[in-house]
Design a protein around this motif. Structure first.
Motif, PDB file in Angstrom:
ATOM      1  N   UNK A 248       0.746  -1.203   0.063  1.00 44.61           N
ATOM      2  CA  UNK A 248       0.178  -0.053   0.018  1.00 44.61           C
ATOM      3  C   UNK A 248       0.717   1.247  -0.250  1.00 44.61           C
ATOM      4  N   UNK A 249       2.019   0.908   0.463  1.00 44.16           N
ATOM      5  CA  UNK A 249       2.877   2.305   0.369  1.00 44.16           C
ATOM      6  C   UNK A 249       3.990   2.396  -0.741  1.00 44.16           C
ATOM      7  N   UNK A 250       3.829   1.531  -1.734  1.00 45.91           N
ATOM      8  CA  UNK A 250       4.868   1.252  -2.947  1.00 45.91           C
ATOM      9  C   UNK A 250       5.222   2.664  -3.604  1.00 45.91           C
ATOM     10  N   UNK A 251       4.246   3.379  -3.785  1.00 46.65           N
ATOM     11  CA  UNK A 251       4.534   4.514  -4.366  1.00 46.65           C
ATOM     12  C   UNK A 251       5.445   5.473  -3.460  1.00 46.65           C
ATOM     13  N   UNK A 252       5.464   5.320  -2.361  1.00 50.56           N
ATOM     14  CA  UNK A 252       6.164   6.137  -1.457  1.00 50.56           C
ATOM     15  C   UNK A 252       7.619   5.919  -1.388  1.00 50.56           C
ATOM     16  N   UNK A 253       7.707   4.211  -1.321  1.00 56.18           N
ATOM     17  CA  UNK A 253       8.847   3.672  -1.288  1.00 56.18           C
ATOM     18  C   UNK A 253       9.767   3.793  -2.836  1.00 56.18           C
ATOM     19  N   UNK A 254       9.072   3.979  -3.852  1.00 55.50           N
ATOM     20  CA  UNK A 254       9.532   4.243  -5.268  1.00 55.50           C
ATOM     21  C   UNK A 254      10.000   5.563  -5.216  1.00 55.50           C
ATOM     22  N   UNK A 255       9.590   6.620  -4.473  1.00 52.67           N
ATOM     23  CA  UNK A 255       9.660   7.856  -4.854  1.00 52.67           C
ATOM     24  C   UNK A 255      10.700   8.412  -3.778  1.00 52.67           C
ATOM     25  N   UNK A 256      11.022   7.728  -2.603  1.00 53.67           N
ATOM     26  CA  UNK A 256      11.798   8.368  -1.559  1.00 53.67           C
ATOM     27  C   UNK A 256      13.188   7.546  -1.860  1.00 53.67           C
ATOM     28  N   UNK A 257      14.344   8.350  -1.205  1.00 55.56           N
ATOM     29  CA  UNK A 257      15.586   7.865  -1.145  1.00 55.56           C
ATOM     30  C   UNK A 257      15.852   7.147   0.093  1.00 55.56           C
ATOM     31  N   UNK A 258      15.363   7.816   1.036  1.00 52.53           N
ATOM     32  CA  UNK A 258      15.309   7.169   2.383  1.00 52.53           C
ATOM     33  C   UNK A 258      14.115   6.464   2.725  1.00 52.53           C
TER      34      UNK A 258
ATOM     35  N   UNK B  53       9.278   2.901   9.495  1.00 51.62           N
ATOM     36  CA  UNK B  53       8.866   3.096  10.759  1.00 51.62           C
ATOM     37  C   UNK B  53       7.258   3.150  10.662  1.00 51.62           C
ATOM     38  N   UNK B  54       6.784   3.845   9.391  1.00 52.03           N
ATOM     39  CA  UNK B  54       5.110   3.959   9.159  1.00 52.03           C
ATOM     40  C   UNK B  54       4.666   2.497   9.149  1.00 52.03           C
ATOM     41  N   UNK B  55       5.460   1.582   8.576  1.00 61.13           N
ATOM     42  CA  UNK B  55       5.183   0.292   8.455  1.00 61.13           C
ATOM     43  C   UNK B  55       4.892  -0.309   9.707  1.00 61.13           C
ATOM     44  N   UNK B  56       5.864  -0.220  10.576  1.00 61.65           N
ATOM     45  CA  UNK B  56       5.996  -0.713  11.822  1.00 61.65           C
ATOM     46  C   UNK B  56       4.615  -0.269  12.846  1.00 61.65           C
ATOM     47  N   UNK B  57       4.601   1.183  12.801  1.00 60.81           N
ATOM     48  CA  UNK B  57       3.451   1.604  13.302  1.00 60.81           C
ATOM     49  C   UNK B  57       2.055   0.918  12.822  1.00 60.81           C
ATOM     50  N   UNK B  58       1.925   0.766  11.762  1.00 65.04           N
ATOM     51  CA  UNK B  58       0.631   0.295  11.343  1.00 65.04           C
ATOM     52  C   UNK B  58       0.537  -1.312  11.494  1.00 65.04           C
ATOM     53  N   UNK B  59       1.758  -1.861  11.670  1.00 67.53           N
ATOM     54  CA  UNK B  59       1.575  -3.208  12.050  1.00 67.53           C
ATOM     55  C   UNK B  59       1.174  -3.168  13.523  1.00 67.53           C
ATOM     56  N   UNK B  60       1.788  -2.324  14.245  1.00 67.14           N
ATOM     57  CA  UNK B  60       1.613  -2.263  15.940  1.00 67.14           C
ATOM     58  C   UNK B  60       0.118  -2.007  16.120  1.00 67.14           C
ATOM     59  N   UNK B  61      -0.470  -1.028  15.294  1.00 65.14           N
ATOM     60  CA  UNK B  61      -1.855  -0.644  15.267  1.00 65.14           C
ATOM     61  C   UNK B  61      -2.746  -2.100  15.134  1.00 65.14           C
ATOM     62  N   UNK B  62      -2.238  -2.984  14.600  1.00 67.61           N
ATOM     63  CA  UNK B  62      -2.797  -4.443  14.474  1.00 67.61           C
ATOM     64  C   UNK B  62      -2.222  -5.320  15.168  1.00 67.61           C
ATOM     65  N   UNK B  63      -1.637  -5.027  16.471  1.00 69.71           N
ATOM     66  CA  UNK B  63      -1.305  -6.043  17.445  1.00 69.71           C
ATOM     67  C   UNK B  63      -0.084  -6.803  16.964  1.00 69.71           C
ATOM     68  N   UNK B  64       0.584  -6.339  16.054  1.00 70.88           N
ATOM     69  CA  UNK B  64       1.974  -7.171  15.606  1.00 70.88           C
ATOM     70  C   UNK B  64       2.914  -6.206  16.191  1.00 70.88           C
TER      71      UNK B  64
ATOM     72  N   UNK C  57      13.940   4.674   5.803  1.00 69.75           N
ATOM     73  CA  UNK C  57      13.901   4.653   7.266  1.00 69.75           C
ATOM     74  C   UNK C  57      12.669   5.222   8.011  1.00 69.75           C
ATOM     75  N   UNK C  58      12.147   6.291   7.702  1.00 73.23           N
ATOM     76  CA  UNK C  58      10.947   6.766   8.009  1.00 73.23           C
ATOM     77  C   UNK C  58       9.614   5.920   7.379  1.00 73.23           C
ATOM     78  N   UNK C  59       9.748   5.429   6.174  1.00 73.62           N
ATOM     79  CA  UNK C  59       8.770   4.610   5.548  1.00 73.62           C
ATOM     80  C   UNK C  59       8.545   3.108   6.351  1.00 73.62           C
TER      81      UNK C  59
END
Length: 123
Positions: A69-79, A85-96, A81-83
């Motif tokens: 779902x974040x593929x476009x952001x990963x393609x357009x970003x050089x860094x 972190x967003x994946x981690x936060x999304x997983x945490x919201x779902x108790x992972x 790290x923060x992306x």
């Protein structure tokens, strides 16, 4: 786990491969941010709390869905790290509860396993 006979896994992985080729991104870019050391220190601290995480198929699917779902952001970003972190936060919201490094490593391992399955199926 990846099963080469499961059409949904194959479709998800195939979509991912197509997006990766379109982005001309086979490996994440390395970042030279000044805050990277601080981020690594935080990750190391979190990793102490989350030593090893047994992932269920549901958790792996959630990781794949979140990352795609974040593929476009990963393609357009050089860094990335923060992306991650967003994946981690999304997983945490779902108790992972995993670190962003663990999520990134799992993603790399899923990519690697998918490529192995594809290579074996094409023989």
């Amino acid at each position: 786990m990846l099963n080469s006979t499961d059409p949904s896994v194959k479709q998800i992985a195939m979509n991912w491969v197509l997006r990766e080729v379109q982005c001309k991104e086979l490996e994440p870019c390395k970042s030279k941010e000044s805050g990277k050391k601080d981020q690594k220190a935080k990750e190391a601290e979190q990793a102490k709390d989350i030593q090893f995480h047994y992932r269920t198929d549901k958790e792996e699917k959630l990781l794949v869905d979140t990352r795609l779902s974040m593929e476009e952001e990963f393609c357009s970003s050089k860094s990335h790290t923060t992306l991650w972190q967003k994946v981690k936060n999304s997983l945490s919201e779902n108790n992972v509860h995993v670190t962003s490094k663990q999520a990134q490593d799992k993603w790399k391992n899923l990519k690697k396993k998918y490529k192995e399955v594809e290579d074996n199926n094409n023989r």
